[in-house]
Design an enzyme around this catalytic site. Structure first.
Site, PDB file in Angstrom:
ATOM      1  N   GLY A 154       7.626   3.974   3.559  1.00  0.00           N
ATOM      2  CA  GLY A 154       8.050   5.184   4.244  1.00  0.00           C
ATOM      3  C   GLY A 154       9.386   4.982   4.905  1.00  0.00           C
ATOM      4  O   GLY A 154      10.074   3.969   4.690  1.00  0.00           O
TER       5      GLY A 154
ATOM      6  N   MET B 126      10.057   4.402   7.978  1.00  0.00           N
ATOM      7  CA  MET B 126      10.093   3.330   8.968  1.00  0.00           C
ATOM      8  C   MET B 126       9.965   1.958   8.348  1.00  0.00           C
ATOM      9  O   MET B 126      10.574   0.997   8.816  1.00  0.00           O
ATOM     10  CB  MET B 126       8.982   3.525   9.996  1.00  0.00           C
ATOM     11  CG  MET B 126       9.261   4.583  11.038  1.00  0.00           C
ATOM     12  SD  MET B 126       7.988   4.592  12.321  1.00  0.00           S
ATOM     13  CE  MET B 126       8.214   2.956  13.028  1.00  0.00           C
TER      14      MET B 126
ATOM     15  N   LEU C 222       0.816  -1.205   0.000  1.00  0.00           N
ATOM     16  CA  LEU C 222       0.000   0.000   0.000  1.00  0.00           C
ATOM     17  C   LEU C 222       0.852   1.259   0.000  1.00  0.00           C
ATOM     18  O   LEU C 222       0.476   2.284  -0.557  1.00  0.00           O
ATOM     19  CB  LEU C 222      -0.929   0.021   1.218  1.00  0.00           C
ATOM     20  CG  LEU C 222      -2.077  -0.989   1.237  1.00  0.00           C
ATOM     21  CD1 LEU C 222      -2.815  -0.921   2.566  1.00  0.00           C
ATOM     22  CD2 LEU C 222      -3.035  -0.736   0.079  1.00  0.00           C
ATOM     23  N   GLY C 223       2.013   1.184   0.640  1.00  0.00           N
ATOM     24  CA  GLY C 223       2.880   2.355   0.694  1.00  0.00           C
ATOM     25  C   GLY C 223       4.169   2.032   1.419  1.00  0.00           C
ATOM     26  O   GLY C 223       4.284   1.044   2.146  1.00  0.00           O
TER      27      GLY C 223
ATOM     28  N   VAL D 250       3.810  -0.612   4.405  1.00  0.00           N
ATOM     29  CA  VAL D 250       2.434  -0.928   4.777  1.00  0.00           C
ATOM     30  C   VAL D 250       1.853  -1.793   3.666  1.00  0.00           C
ATOM     31  O   VAL D 250       1.891  -1.416   2.492  1.00  0.00           O
ATOM     32  CB  VAL D 250       1.586   0.336   4.958  1.00  0.00           C
ATOM     33  CG1 VAL D 250       0.150  -0.036   5.339  1.00  0.00           C
ATOM     34  CG2 VAL D 250       2.194   1.240   6.032  1.00  0.00           C
TER      35      VAL D 250
ATOM     36  N   ASP E 238       1.531  14.326  16.767  1.00  0.00           N
ATOM     37  CA  ASP E 238       1.972  14.492  15.378  1.00  0.00           C
ATOM     38  C   ASP E 238       0.760  14.657  14.457  1.00  0.00           C
ATOM     39  O   ASP E 238       0.667  14.020  13.407  1.00  0.00           O
ATOM     40  CB  ASP E 238       2.826  13.296  14.939  1.00  0.00           C
ATOM     41  CG  ASP E 238       3.649  13.600  13.686  1.00  0.00           C
ATOM     42  OD1 ASP E 238       3.849  14.803  13.385  1.00  0.00           O
ATOM     43  OD2 ASP E 238       4.102  12.651  13.016  1.00  0.00           O
TER      44      ASP E 238
ATOM     45  N   LYS F 240       1.337  -2.967   8.928  1.00  0.00           N
ATOM     46  CA  LYS F 240       2.466  -2.027   8.914  1.00  0.00           C
ATOM     47  C   LYS F 240       3.677  -2.676   9.551  1.00  0.00           C
ATOM     48  O   LYS F 240       3.589  -3.232  10.656  1.00  0.00           O
ATOM     49  CB  LYS F 240       2.069  -0.762   9.680  1.00  0.00           C
ATOM     50  CG  LYS F 240       3.123   0.326   9.725  1.00  0.00           C
ATOM     51  CD  LYS F 240       2.557   1.539  10.458  1.00  0.00           C
ATOM     52  CE  LYS F 240       3.561   2.677  10.529  1.00  0.00           C
ATOM     53  NZ  LYS F 240       2.984   3.854  11.237  1.00  0.00           N
TER      54      LYS F 240
END
Length: 485
Positions: free
Chosen positions: A22, A24, A19-20, A27, A140, A42
């Site tokens: 990043g 870290m 899905l994505g 996902v 955040d 995740k």
């Protein structure tokens, strides 16, 4: 990421696709075989756990996210289902939200209509009120961490740096995203729920003006947040009411004591402002208002600061007989509660046509309640006294005509499409695809919204075209639509 690098399974979960990605980790869209449902899984990047994060802070942050979000169950917060480790891979299992970050819907230089800004803010405040009451401070809040579904539901995500209970950050640590951080976060001080309210104020400023209030390098942003007040929103968008300047100034106050005392307090203030005639705008800008209002309605009376006192509502035009609106309000109240009065009165200020009024109210309900209301509305208005004796010059003549014919209203027309409309779903989808080139993922939602209010295909295309701010892009969009026709 290559197909070879994508696992087929993590723990008990089947991995379907990425899905994505990043900083870290990754996902994935995964599948829970036990409950037979899609989930978002995740993970933390292996190299972070193995080498770059020798202190273990990354894994601690990851576990913290699972603990923080896992204790929260609210429609405006992404639900965490599970946390685990598999072969050195730590993972969190969350509900799968088919949507996009709010940041993808905010075009630089483009201010949102008030109703849309209020729509998103009310849901954010409802989520924060719930989280804060549970002892969780997000720390955040920013558009990228606010997921928006196609139905207009906002969900707060990414509790990776959240503070739980009385735990506090060690002195000297700055946690958050610089352009959305409160002064106390920049100073490395202990924070409470009011830090989230400052960040929400930055989000509101961005929605109202199309600009960030604090820009530059992290050092410059820090200086501005701690010492400088941004321009008032009305200095950028002159049509904004002064009450919004005051609301934004209170949210962005440097001292926490000068801000709203809680998200619930701010939500009550927003509700009061939202029903002010000065804050009302064109019906076309409203996106799924049911979620916006139900967000505040879902809070207990003590949380919103508003008990059984009636909600102030705009006055309906004299063309609407009071007894007619009272009947409709009572029916809608079975699905919406006390906010029914507000919705009926607001809709009544925007139309003097009975089927259109029913369509607007139906659009404010979730799918599960819409059909029931449409059927009840048709029965209710069909039984109204005959008003056909009203003269054509009377301001209520159109209402009388509509009331006499409302029993023939079909569910399709009550949903917002004129009986003679030539807009079918295939046409709506085709226009949405072309619109997506200029507006991104929100195009489908905008196309569906405008189709409900257009009398024919030409008007539909014009309404959609008006949602594109750049004149050159509007021209290209119109050319794309015309050439495909």
């Amino acid at each position: 990421m290559s197909n070879e690098a994508t696992p087929t399974r993590i723990g008990k979960y089947r991995i379907d696709r990425v899905l994505g990605t990043g900083a870290m980790g990754v996902v994935y869209l995964a599948f829970d075989p036990h409950l037979e449902r899609p989930v978002a899984l995740k993970t933390v990047r292996r190299e972070l756990l193995a080498g770059e994060d020798t202190s273990g802070d990354m894994l601690l942050r990851f576990r913290n996210e699972a603990r923080a979000a896992g204790r929260l169950a609210h429609p405006n917060i992404v639900t965490v289902h599970d946390f685990g480790e598999d072969g050195g891979t730590a993972y969190i299992v969350m509900e799968y939200v088919a949507g996009h970050g709010l940041d993808t819907l905010l075009v630089p230089g483009h201010a949102l209509p008030l109703s849309e800004a209020f729509h998103w803010l009310a849901q954010l405040l409802a989520a924060l009120a719930y989280a804060h009451e549970a002892g969780v401070v997000h720390r955040d809040i920013k558009p990228a961490n606010l997921l928006v579904t196609a139905a207009g539901l906002l969900k707060v995500a990414d509790f990776g740096v959240a503070r739980i209970g009385s735990s506090a950050t060690s002195s000297g640590w700055m946690i958050g995203t610089p352009s959305y951080m409160s002064p106390e976060q920049f100073e490395g001080e202990s924070v409470d729920a009011r830090a989230d309210l400052f960040s929400a104020g930055v989000v509101l400023y961005r929605m109202l003006t199309g600009r960030q209030p604090f820009v530059g390098s992290p050092a410059t942003i820090r200086q501005k947040i701690i010492k400088d007040a941004p321009a008032r929103p009305s200095e950028i968008v002159s049509a904004l009411p002064p009450a919004l300047d005051a609301m934004v100034a209170k949210a962005l106050a440097r001292r926490p004591d000068d801000r709203f005392g809680s998200a619930a307090e701010w939500l009550a203030s927003l509700r009061s402002l939202a029903v002010s005639p000065a804050a009302a705008d064109d019906d076309r800008t409203i996106v799924t208002p049911s979620v916006y209002w139900s967000a505040s309605a879902s809070l207990p009376a003590h949380a919103t600061g508003v008990g059984p006192a009636p909600v102030p509502v705009p006055s309906a035009p004299p063309s609407w007989p009071p007894e007619m609106l009272a009947r409709i309000e009572r029916q809608l109240a079975t699905q919406m509660g006390p906010l029914a009065s507000l919705l009926v009165r607001r809709a009544a200020t925007q139309t003097n046509d009975l089927p259109t009024l029913g369509a607007q109210l139906a659009a404010a309900l979730p799918d599960t309640a819409r059909l029931e209301f449409e059927q009840a509305f048709a029965r209710l208005t069909a039984g109204l006294p005959d008003m056909s004796t009203m003269t054509s010059s009377s301001p209520g003549s159109r209402v009388a005509t509509a009331a006499a014919k409302v029993s023939a209203v079909s569910p399709a027309s009550a949903a917002g499409t004129s009986p003679d409309s030539a807009i079918d779903q295939a046409s709506i989808d085709a226009v949405a695809v072309k619109l997506a080139v200029y507006l991104g993922p929100i195009a489908k939602m905008i196309a569906s919204r405008e189709a409900r209010h257009a009398a024919n295909f030409d008007e539909f295309v014009q309404r959609v075209e008006d949602c594109i701010t750049d004149p050159a892009q509007r021209g290209r969009f119109r050319h794309d639509v015309d050439s495909s026709g």
